[in-house]
Enzyme design. Sequence first.
Site, mmCIF file in Angstrom:
data_model
loop_
_atom_site.group_PDB
_atom_site.id
_atom_site.type_symbol
_atom_site.label_atom_id
_atom_site.label_comp_id
_atom_site.label_asym_id
_atom_site.label_seq_id
_atom_site.Cartn_x
_atom_site.Cartn_y
_atom_site.Cartn_z
ATOM 1 C CG ASN A 11 -75.293 48.367 50.327
ATOM 2 O OD1 ASN A 11 -74.562 47.560 49.756
ATOM 3 N ND2 ASN A 11 -75.851 49.391 49.696
ATOM 4 C CD1 TRP A 12 -71.003 45.419 54.527
ATOM 5 C CD2 TRP A 12 -69.565 43.801 53.919
ATOM 6 N NE1 TRP A 12 -70.839 44.580 55.599
ATOM 7 C CE2 TRP A 12 -69.970 43.576 55.262
ATOM 8 C CE3 TRP A 12 -68.673 42.908 53.325
ATOM 9 C CZ2 TRP A 12 -69.490 42.496 55.999
ATOM 10 C CZ3 TRP A 12 -68.204 41.832 54.061
ATOM 11 C CH2 TRP A 12 -68.611 41.633 55.397
ATOM 12 C CE LYS A 13 -73.552 52.168 49.625
ATOM 13 N NZ LYS A 13 -73.786 53.577 49.412
ATOM 14 C CG HIS A 98 -78.300 50.897 46.439
ATOM 15 N ND1 HIS A 98 -77.561 51.949 45.945
ATOM 16 C CD2 HIS A 98 -78.230 50.985 47.789
ATOM 17 C CE1 HIS A 98 -77.067 52.645 46.973
ATOM 18 N NE2 HIS A 98 -77.453 52.078 48.097
ATOM 19 C CD GLU A 100 -74.232 53.527 45.796
ATOM 20 O OE1 GLU A 100 -73.835 52.365 45.977
ATOM 21 O OE2 GLU A 100 -74.216 54.400 46.687
ATOM 22 C CD GLU A 168 -80.447 53.182 50.925
ATOM 23 O OE1 GLU A 168 -79.747 53.012 51.923
ATOM 24 O OE2 GLU A 168 -80.101 52.848 49.789
ATOM 25 N N GLY A 174 -73.994 58.479 51.482
ATOM 26 C CA GLY A 174 -72.546 58.702 51.469
ATOM 27 C C GLY A 174 -72.124 60.156 51.585
ATOM 28 C CB SER A 214 -75.582 60.040 55.938
ATOM 29 O OG SER A 214 -74.891 60.312 54.728
ATOM 30 N N GLY A 235 -74.548 52.006 54.801
ATOM 31 C CA GLY A 235 -73.416 51.806 53.904
ATOM 32 C C GLY A 235 -72.100 51.970 54.647
ATOM 33 N N GLY A 236 -71.528 53.164 54.554
ATOM 34 C CA GLY A 236 -70.195 53.433 55.106
ATOM 35 C C GLY A 236 -70.011 52.975 56.542
HETATM 36 P P1 PGA Z 1 -74.399 55.342 53.417
HETATM 37 O O1 PGA Z 1 -75.052 54.399 52.309
HETATM 38 O O2 PGA Z 1 -74.808 54.803 54.765
HETATM 39 O O3 PGA Z 1 -72.923 55.247 53.188
HETATM 40 O O4 PGA Z 1 -74.944 56.718 53.194
HETATM 41 C C1 PGA Z 1 -76.342 53.866 52.486
HETATM 42 C C2 PGA Z 1 -76.736 53.040 51.297
HETATM 43 O O5 PGA Z 1 -76.411 53.420 50.146
HETATM 44 O O6 PGA Z 1 -77.379 51.986 51.448
#
Ligand code: PGA
Length: 252
Positions: A11-13, A98, A100, A168, A174, A214, A235-236
């Site tokens: 998930n590149w956001k 998600h 966010e 999640e 993050g 994470s 994500g990251g």
């Molecule tokens: P993260 O994000 O791996 O940077 O913690 C995961 C996500 O929000 O899907």
Amino acid sequence: MMSRRPLIAGNWKMNCLKSDGTALAAGIAEKYAAAVNPKCDVLVCPPAIWILPVVDAVKGRIAVGAEDAHAAESGAHTGDISVPMIKDAGASFVIVGHSERRTDHHETDAEVKAKAEAVISHGLTAIICIGETEAERDAGKTIEVCRTQIQGSVPDKATAENVVIAYEPVWAIGTGRTPTTQDVADVHAAVRAEIAAKLGKETADGMRILYGGSVKPSNAAELMALADVDGALVGGASLKVADFWAIIETCL
Ligand code: PGA
């Protein structure tokens, strides 16, 4: 029990310009194409504006998804993108709900469910995200929150083919913090039990439940080894070929 093929999803956001994104996606796709008999599926979800070039870059070797979609087919929704558009661009998955989106855009379970229904009705796969906040965890409400989100966000016509669940914990996204493996195992088992209560045991046994929050090369192997963990939403660590590939390798 049905065997579940793991899915490692990036998930590149709101990250990557076109050149970085296409290079990242092509790098992963090339490595995956060179893997002998891979035992997991790989997906990248770029910002919507890069879906078309990323679809070109991966040459059908890995799947491409969107990070969100509007529930309606078309119409007066300035700035939004519909599932038929995402499908037309060549993507096959859509992340919905998600944390966010739930936080920044105040998306409710009902809206997430409507989005997932739109995804399913067009033949794409919805990745439905659930998870508790830190305050909810501290109050001992993790399982209760996940159960409520499943009841509210997962469509009645969800199957093991058209829906993937991503657990999640919001406080783990993050932050570099993760729950203990025992906590992840307990929540995933509870999530599968709730899916069984809602959709039947057969569907629950076949449905993939990803862990997200994470995930990185150093913790992926122990998380992916858990019985009810069927992959990761990353994500990251999905923004670098080497890191994302190291996570994929734990399921390859
Ligand atoms: P993260 O994000 O791996 O940077 O913690 C995961 C996500 O929000 O899907």
